[in-house]
Design a protein around this motif. Sequence first.
Motif, PDB file in Angstrom:
ATOM      1  N   LEU A  39       0.815  -1.217   0.000  1.00 51.50           N
ATOM      2  CA  LEU A  39       0.000   0.000   0.000  1.00 51.50           C
ATOM      3  C   LEU A  39       0.845   1.261   0.000  1.00 51.50           C
ATOM      4  CD1 LEU A  39      -2.893  -0.941   2.460  1.00 51.50           C
ATOM      5  CD2 LEU A  39      -3.149  -0.254   0.065  1.00 51.50           C
ATOM      6  N   SER A  40       2.082   1.155   0.477  1.00 49.32           N
ATOM      7  CA  SER A  40       2.952   2.335   0.509  1.00 49.32           C
ATOM      8  C   SER A  40       3.334   2.822  -0.887  1.00 49.32           C
ATOM      9  CB  SER A  40       4.219   2.028   1.317  1.00 49.32           C
ATOM     10  OG  SER A  40       5.021   1.060   0.634  1.00 49.32           O
ATOM     11  N   LEU A  41       3.107   1.970  -1.913  1.00 49.14           N
ATOM     12  CA  LEU A  41       3.388   2.399  -3.283  1.00 49.14           C
ATOM     13  C   LEU A  41       2.494   3.552  -3.718  1.00 49.14           C
ATOM     14  CD1 LEU A  41       3.823  -1.086  -5.035  1.00 49.14           C
ATOM     15  CD2 LEU A  41       5.625   0.559  -4.493  1.00 49.14           C
ATOM     16  N   SER A  42       1.416   3.776  -2.986  1.00 55.16           N
ATOM     17  CA  SER A  42       0.528   4.882  -3.333  1.00 55.16           C
ATOM     18  C   SER A  42       1.198   6.232  -3.174  1.00 55.16           C
ATOM     19  CB  SER A  42      -0.728   4.823  -2.462  1.00 55.16           C
ATOM     20  OG  SER A  42      -0.383   4.942  -1.087  1.00 55.16           O
ATOM     21  N   SER A  43       2.389   6.267  -2.571  1.00 56.11           N
ATOM     22  CA  SER A  43       3.122   7.542  -2.476  1.00 56.11           C
ATOM     23  C   SER A  43       3.541   8.057  -3.851  1.00 56.11           C
ATOM     24  CB  SER A  43       4.351   7.365  -1.572  1.00 56.11           C
ATOM     25  OG  SER A  43       5.242   6.404  -2.138  1.00 56.11           O
ATOM     26  N   LEU A  44       3.493   7.174  -4.865  1.00 56.50           N
ATOM     27  CA  LEU A  44       3.843   7.601  -6.228  1.00 56.50           C
ATOM     28  C   LEU A  44       2.855   8.627  -6.769  1.00 56.50           C
ATOM     29  CD1 LEU A  44       4.799   4.122  -7.752  1.00 56.50           C
ATOM     30  CD2 LEU A  44       6.368   5.942  -7.085  1.00 56.50           C
ATOM     31  N   PHE A  45       1.696   8.734  -6.157  1.00 54.71           N
ATOM     32  CA  PHE A  45       0.713   9.717  -6.601  1.00 54.71           C
ATOM     33  C   PHE A  45       1.145  11.144  -6.314  1.00 54.71           C
ATOM     34  CE2 PHE A  45      -2.531   6.263  -6.516  1.00 54.71           C
ATOM     35  CZ  PHE A  45      -3.011   6.458  -7.796  1.00 54.71           C
ATOM     36  N   LYS A  46       2.049  11.318  -5.389  1.00 59.76           N
ATOM     37  CA  LYS A  46       2.375  12.668  -4.922  1.00 59.76           C
ATOM     38  C   LYS A  46       3.091  13.471  -6.008  1.00 59.76           C
ATOM     39  CE  LYS A  46       4.640  15.181  -1.164  1.00 59.76           C
ATOM     40  NZ  LYS A  46       5.450  15.087   0.064  1.00 59.76           N
ATOM     41  N   LEU A  47       2.599  14.657  -6.270  1.00 57.32           N
ATOM     42  CA  LEU A  47       3.209  15.580  -7.227  1.00 57.32           C
ATOM     43  C   LEU A  47       3.447  16.923  -6.551  1.00 57.32           C
ATOM     44  CD1 LEU A  47       0.988  14.904 -10.378  1.00 57.32           C
ATOM     45  CD2 LEU A  47       3.294  14.027  -9.959  1.00 57.32           C
ATOM     46  N   ASP A  48       4.341  17.717  -7.152  1.00 59.60           N
ATOM     47  CA  ASP A  48       4.651  19.038  -6.586  1.00 59.60           C
ATOM     48  C   ASP A  48       3.430  19.935  -6.635  1.00 59.60           C
ATOM     49  OD1 ASP A  48       7.944  19.018  -8.110  1.00 59.60           O
ATOM     50  OD2 ASP A  48       7.249  18.170  -6.194  1.00 59.60           O
ATOM     51  N   ALA A  49       3.255  20.723  -5.596  1.00 57.97           N
ATOM     52  CA  ALA A  49       2.104  21.616  -5.511  1.00 57.97           C
ATOM     53  C   ALA A  49       2.142  22.677  -6.606  1.00 57.97           C
ATOM     54  CB  ALA A  49       2.059  22.271  -4.136  1.00 57.97           C
ATOM     55  N   ASP A  50       3.340  23.206  -6.921  1.00 61.13           N
ATOM     56  CA  ASP A  50       3.448  24.228  -7.964  1.00 61.13           C
ATOM     57  C   ASP A  50       3.024  23.672  -9.328  1.00 61.13           C
ATOM     58  OD1 ASP A  50       4.331  25.953  -6.056  1.00 61.13           O
ATOM     59  OD2 ASP A  50       6.469  25.660  -6.519  1.00 61.13           O
ATOM     60  N   LEU A  51       3.404  22.428  -9.568  1.00 62.45           N
ATOM     61  CA  LEU A  51       3.037  21.800 -10.840  1.00 62.45           C
ATOM     62  C   LEU A  51       1.526  21.630 -10.941  1.00 62.45           C
ATOM     63  CD1 LEU A  51       4.018  20.431 -13.456  1.00 62.45           C
ATOM     64  CD2 LEU A  51       4.135  18.292 -12.174  1.00 62.45           C
ATOM     65  N   LYS A 109      -7.512   6.556  -2.899  1.00 64.77           N
ATOM     66  CA  LYS A 109      -8.913   6.193  -2.768  1.00 64.77           C
ATOM     67  C   LYS A 109      -9.693   6.533  -4.034  1.00 64.77           C
ATOM     68  CE  LYS A 109     -12.962   7.047   0.139  1.00 64.77           C
ATOM     69  NZ  LYS A 109     -13.480   7.792   1.309  1.00 64.77           N
ATOM     70  N   THR A 110      -9.323   7.638  -4.705  1.00 66.40           N
ATOM     71  CA  THR A 110     -10.047   8.085  -5.891  1.00 66.40           C
ATOM     72  C   THR A 110      -9.738   7.228  -7.115  1.00 66.40           C
ATOM     73  OG1 THR A 110     -10.023  10.357  -5.062  1.00 66.40           O
ATOM     74  CG2 THR A 110     -10.499  10.051  -7.415  1.00 66.40           C
ATOM     75  N   TYR A 111      -8.462   6.888  -7.301  1.00 64.36           N
ATOM     76  CA  TYR A 111      -8.039   6.253  -8.542  1.00 64.36           C
ATOM     77  C   TYR A 111      -7.716   4.771  -8.418  1.00 64.36           C
ATOM     78  CZ  TYR A 111      -7.762  10.985 -10.353  1.00 64.36           C
ATOM     79  OH  TYR A 111      -8.064  12.267 -10.747  1.00 64.36           O
ATOM     80  N   CYS A 112      -7.671   4.222  -7.176  1.00 63.98           N
ATOM     81  CA  CYS A 112      -7.352   2.804  -6.992  1.00 63.98           C
ATOM     82  C   CYS A 112      -8.548   2.096  -6.365  1.00 63.98           C
ATOM     83  CB  CYS A 112      -6.122   2.624  -6.092  1.00 63.98           C
ATOM     84  SG  CYS A 112      -4.614   3.271  -6.823  1.00 63.98           S
ATOM     85  N   ARG A 113      -9.216   1.284  -7.143  1.00 63.85           N
ATOM     86  CA  ARG A 113     -10.372   0.574  -6.615  1.00 63.85           C
ATOM     87  C   ARG A 113      -9.970  -0.493  -5.600  1.00 63.85           C
ATOM     88  NH1 ARG A 113     -12.357  -2.661  -9.641  1.00 63.85           N
ATOM     89  NH2 ARG A 113     -10.786  -2.782 -11.268  1.00 63.85           N
ATOM     90  N   MET A 114      -8.790  -1.043  -5.772  1.00 59.98           N
ATOM     91  CA  MET A 114      -8.363  -2.151  -4.931  1.00 59.98           C
ATOM     92  C   MET A 114      -7.617  -1.707  -3.675  1.00 59.98           C
ATOM     93  SD  MET A 114      -9.455  -4.883  -6.220  1.00 59.98           S
ATOM     94  CE  MET A 114     -10.239  -5.430  -7.725  1.00 59.98           C
ATOM     95  N   ALA A 115      -7.372  -0.414  -3.511  1.00 57.30           N
ATOM     96  CA  ALA A 115      -6.606   0.033  -2.333  1.00 57.30           C
ATOM     97  C   ALA A 115      -7.364  -0.259  -1.036  1.00 57.30           C
ATOM     98  CB  ALA A 115      -6.310   1.523  -2.465  1.00 57.30           C
ATOM     99  N   GLY A 116      -8.655   0.051  -0.995  1.00 58.16           N
ATOM    100  CA  GLY A 116      -9.441  -0.222   0.208  1.00 58.16           C
ATOM    101  C   GLY A 116      -9.532  -1.696   0.505  1.00 58.16           C
TER     102      GLY A 116
END
Length: 770
Positions: free
Chosen positions: A650-662, A706-713
Amino acid sequence: MDEFIETIVNDSCKQDRVESSAELSTVLTLETALQLSQKLDQRLQISQQEMQRIIKENTEIYTKAKEEVEKAQNSTTKLLEGVDELQAKLGDADTGIQARLNLALQTKAYKREQLESNSAILRCLRQLSKINGELREMDILIQQDELRDAALKIQSIEELLNDTEELEDTRIRQILKNRLEMARMNIKEHVLRLFHEIITVKAGQYDVFLHAQPLENDSTALLFAALDYVEDKGETCQAFNTYIIDAFVKPMLSAPSIKQESGDSDSDFSVRINEESNEETGAGEVSAIILKLVAFVKRVLGDRAWTDKALVEMMQLVLQRCFLKRIPETRADLEAFDSVVSVLSDFESSLLAQCVEAPAEPPIQHAVTRLDELFIEQQCSQALAQARKAAETTSFAVHSFEEHEKWGVELLRSIMEKADTQLASSLERQAESQSQAVFPQCVVSESMLKTVHRAYWLVNESALCSREDLAEKLVEAARCSIDAYRALFPAIHRQQLRRVPALSWQFHNDCMYAAHHAAILARLSFQGHSNQQWAQTAQAALDTGATQATAIIDAETRELRSLIDNDMFYNASEEAQKQRLEQGFKKVQLAMTQLHAGMRPPTLTPQVFYRVCGSYLDAVFAATIEGIVSVCDIGADDSQVLSDHCHLVLSLSSLFKLDADLLNMYRILALPSKQNERGSAEDMLLESDSDSDADAGGHESARLTKTYCRMAGKLAHLADILVISRADILARRRAGLLYQFSTDELVSLVKALFSDTHERAMDIDELKRI
């Protein structure tokens, strides 16, 4: 009796042999007639008197024949008539007179025909002997290159053949006709050989030249006279002209730089060529060289040296080099092309003046009248060729937009300035009236960018064009160039698209970019063109981009699932299995990191990035869930290890993080995504990122997961199920928290985690009832 009949017939046919009536009386006597009557009386007693009467009449006829030699033929005719009458009454079977008379007449006629035939054969043989002598003389004249006299011999032989009626429709006549035709061909070949001897052509690496042999007076006139006598219709001259064009003119015109050199004498014509020169010889000098070449050959061979067909062919060659291949690419240069048109028109007029029968539609004149059409056809063909070349390139150069592309008048002006063309006023007015469209910042290929800009340039040219049909061609070429690139690129680079995910996403963006601008062009109105076709192009680009995205997502999800082996979840508490779980996770993490690096913004827009990243994570989460559920016996120690592994995945979900400025760059372009069921190019790239606030890193990742991964929950609940009690599992099931798990999956997990007791069986029954 037979002698009697033969004598009658012979004497009736040869009256000149009857010298006197006395000779005739010695032949035809009463005694002979009486003998005939007696024989007939023996056969037919009943008709004796009648026979005597008829014989008497015949006797009188014979007597008159003796007296009047000049009436012998008439007497004989009457006699024959009497015989016919006698035969009619008595029958030929009884007398046999008519049959014998007919046979005698046939024999005489045959002899006469044979005599006449022999006379005709003799005359024919005399004519054939004369013709044979003429043929021998003709062959000698051809061998001695006395071609005009040989041609005259052919004419005299043909006259002899026509005068000999006995040879009409005979095989020998056809043989002689073929022989004369071969002689004509032989004369033409000799004339052509002599032309080649008179003028020789040599082509080298740096020059081509003609050399003329000195000639006697009227020698060429005799050659052309020979051609006239053999009814040559210009074939021989055309063959020699073709030789000069192929060996001299074409090599000369294929070189960029040509220059005529002065020969040592009037018998030489030399042109220096330079294949490596960057400076091309102009139309004026090329035309002058061709005219001098025509004059040189005429001076050597005479005014009939060039055929009309050869002159027209040289017009076409000069047209191809100096006109068709030099049509300007812009309208500004097209106006300056008038000087070339004037030179070529004068050149064509000079050659037409030398034609015996000028063509109804001279090539240069026809091309000049079609200059605008040729200019537009060139632009259309070049656009399609450039689209194909762009699709075939393997450089895969990219263009990164430094900011969001805003469509409007300024963008159109920028495109036209790069093309060194003025923006059409009608297009400018339409652009000002349209609402501003924005394409988000991302990466597209340089090839697609140039293809789209070329399409706008063609549309601008159509607005400047006065002819409706040509304007429609330009717009059609603009649309087809986009369609061609979209269709060709995935077909040509199929293997690269499969192996390189970044290239696949670049092509996906190309399709979105093409759809974006095709949709804009569909909203503009073009003279004589249906906007529906632009809408179809836009939709086709959207469909191709969506298909490409689906294909790469499916391929990568299969690859990610293959990294997870169900066997590594058995006996998870053992050291060896722990290492397998750790190695499996590292492989998945490495693959996800590489995919993440190849598609993170601005390569893709955030919305597309989230959606694709969610698909990849779903594949990993689903494979992990399926592997754990498939284990039939999970011990207490194993359950804790597997629960920890679920949290690690589940920690792979950190890949979603993007820079706020971007994210802020794209948030201002957020578009409503539910206006269209299929969505436009902007919808598919952007949708809405309005709720992507820069919260704390962990909260943002959790929300996006939660928004983009149906299987995360489902994976998070599985991590809990592995360490909680049966009662907690039942409670969560009753509360509806485990809705993603099927009853079979929950029953399988309970059986694997807990011992087989009466209470477990009751709980399983409860799970099945819920």
